[in-house]
Design an enzyme around this catalytic site. Sequence first.
Site, mmCIF file in Angstrom:
data_model
loop_
_atom_site.group_PDB
_atom_site.id
_atom_site.type_symbol
_atom_site.label_atom_id
_atom_site.label_comp_id
_atom_site.label_asym_id
_atom_site.label_seq_id
_atom_site.Cartn_x
_atom_site.Cartn_y
_atom_site.Cartn_z
ATOM 1 N N LYS A 34 0.858 -1.196 0.000
ATOM 2 C CA LYS A 34 0.000 0.000 0.000
ATOM 3 C C LYS A 34 0.887 1.237 0.000
ATOM 4 O O LYS A 34 2.015 1.185 0.464
ATOM 5 C CB LYS A 34 -0.883 0.011 1.255
ATOM 6 C CG LYS A 34 -2.141 0.848 1.100
ATOM 7 C CD LYS A 34 -3.232 0.060 0.448
ATOM 8 C CE LYS A 34 -4.467 0.903 0.195
ATOM 9 N NZ LYS A 34 -5.606 0.032 -0.178
ATOM 10 N N ASP A 53 -7.085 4.500 -4.409
ATOM 11 C CA ASP A 53 -7.740 4.327 -3.105
ATOM 12 C C ASP A 53 -8.366 5.691 -2.810
ATOM 13 O O ASP A 53 -8.566 6.467 -3.759
ATOM 14 C CB ASP A 53 -6.704 3.898 -2.032
ATOM 15 C CG ASP A 53 -7.345 3.341 -0.764
ATOM 16 O OD1 ASP A 53 -7.665 2.147 -0.747
ATOM 17 O OD2 ASP A 53 -7.572 4.097 0.202
HETATM 18 N N1 GLU Z 1 -7.418 0.299 -2.847
HETATM 19 C C1 GLU Z 1 -8.185 -0.852 -3.182
HETATM 20 C C2 GLU Z 1 -8.248 -1.809 -2.007
HETATM 21 O O1 GLU Z 1 -8.307 -1.357 -0.890
HETATM 22 C C3 GLU Z 1 -7.761 -1.493 -4.480
HETATM 23 C C4 GLU Z 1 -6.336 -1.940 -4.578
HETATM 24 C C5 GLU Z 1 -5.921 -2.386 -5.975
HETATM 25 O O2 GLU Z 1 -6.726 -2.451 -6.875
HETATM 26 O O3 GLU Z 1 -4.743 -2.693 -6.096
HETATM 27 O O4 GLU Z 1 -8.316 -3.010 -2.133
#
Ligand code: GLU
Length: 445
Positions: free
Chosen positions: A125, A165
């Site tokens: 992340k 996100d």
């Molecule tokens: N931010 C999204 C999550 O919390 C998607 C992450 C992504 O697609 O890599 O899963």
Amino acid sequence: MDVIEKVLRDVKKRNPHEPEFYQAVEEVLTTLKPVIEKNARYRNIGILERLVEPERQIIFRVPWVDDKGNVNVNRGFRVQFNSAIGPYKGGIRFHPSVYSGIIKFLGFEQIFKNSLSGLPIGGGKGGSDFDPKNKSDGEIMRFCQSFMNELYRHIGADVDIPAGDIGVGKREIGYLFGQYKKLKNGYEAGVFTGKGLTYGGSLVRNEATGYGLIYFVKRMLEENNHSLKNQKIIISGAGNVAIHACEKSIQMGAHVIAMCDSKGYIYDEDGINIETIKRIKEVERKRISEYVKYHENAKYYEGQKNIWNVKCDLALPCATQNDITLDEAKKLVENGVKFIGEGANMPCTNDALKLFLENDILVAPAKAANAGGVSTSALEMSQNSIRLSWTFEEVDTKLKEIMENIFETTSNSAKMYSDKNNYIAGANIAGFIKVAEAMLSQGII
Ligand code: GLU
């Protein structure tokens, strides 16, 4: 002291002032007890000790010039948490609340979520404490370019694949990808997901988290002899996840009666009109209070948290972490809520979740229920690899299958290790076992 208590104590000591990270670790580790007790292999090679320590954390300076010519400095983060089952994969969040505790909690959750998806993606992340609100398009672009000037050397289609996100949508992803391409002098589409449809994005990626949440909740209800039809639903949030959860709920015959943004909530006994919400939030980028101008029976109330006073059958927290604390959970229980579906990451505190379970309320936990977004990201990566694009129906069918599989996996491990309706434990355990087995095979690294 058993290994779980010891690891939890060490996490608290080594990560002071990061309550969200500790909360996420505590929530997972306390449910793993039956697996760890049964399986000496996981105890002997330090799986838990390694799991709670990111493989790599990158913190960097992001300088950018605003429209008045002032130099601003934000902090950028990328936490590459676990690559046991695939390259690091997870979104980027731009929000003033971002600091290492937030990125670490999100990265930690992502390990289990991505494992549950059944697809070959590890956990990571990133983000920044940059606030995209009230910034001009030029400022957003310059910020994204500066962010990528550092991030590009740490990512790659087989290394680490970011996505969006909170605060990072199509516009930001376009600027981030554009800068990556310029720096690398090559078109590596698979390095980013959530891209626009004209340059390698996938159909359904935009809708996927919200739609996936409803596909999961539908299966959970069916398993317990209920259906979504005519259920009264409240949804917190008015962003991408909330909007598409609302849209799919309506398509399934449910009755969404309240939604909110960070300032307050709207209540519409006639059922929320999703087209109005989309126009206000996605096109006009205005407050949700505007809704009452177009729907005369609807009412607006100040205070986002007050949405949880509204009586409903199903509550879908789709805003952000810790939206439902013990106080809000008590209100929901008093008002007879039957089901919870977590659309955001860690939207309920641990004591709120405990209260729901004690009151036999079925909870669709975030790591399983909101995995549709990242799963569709993995489908986007597949399409980029084969240099083809699938139709909306093809991707949607795959998404539905993935969410149904996640439900089966979650439900089976709940039955095997915990109580059949404890999907929280089921999701954590199933997500954990795959990662632990992969870590076991790969030696102590
Ligand atoms: N931010 C999204 C999550 O919390 C998607 C992450 C992504 O697609 O890599 O899963």
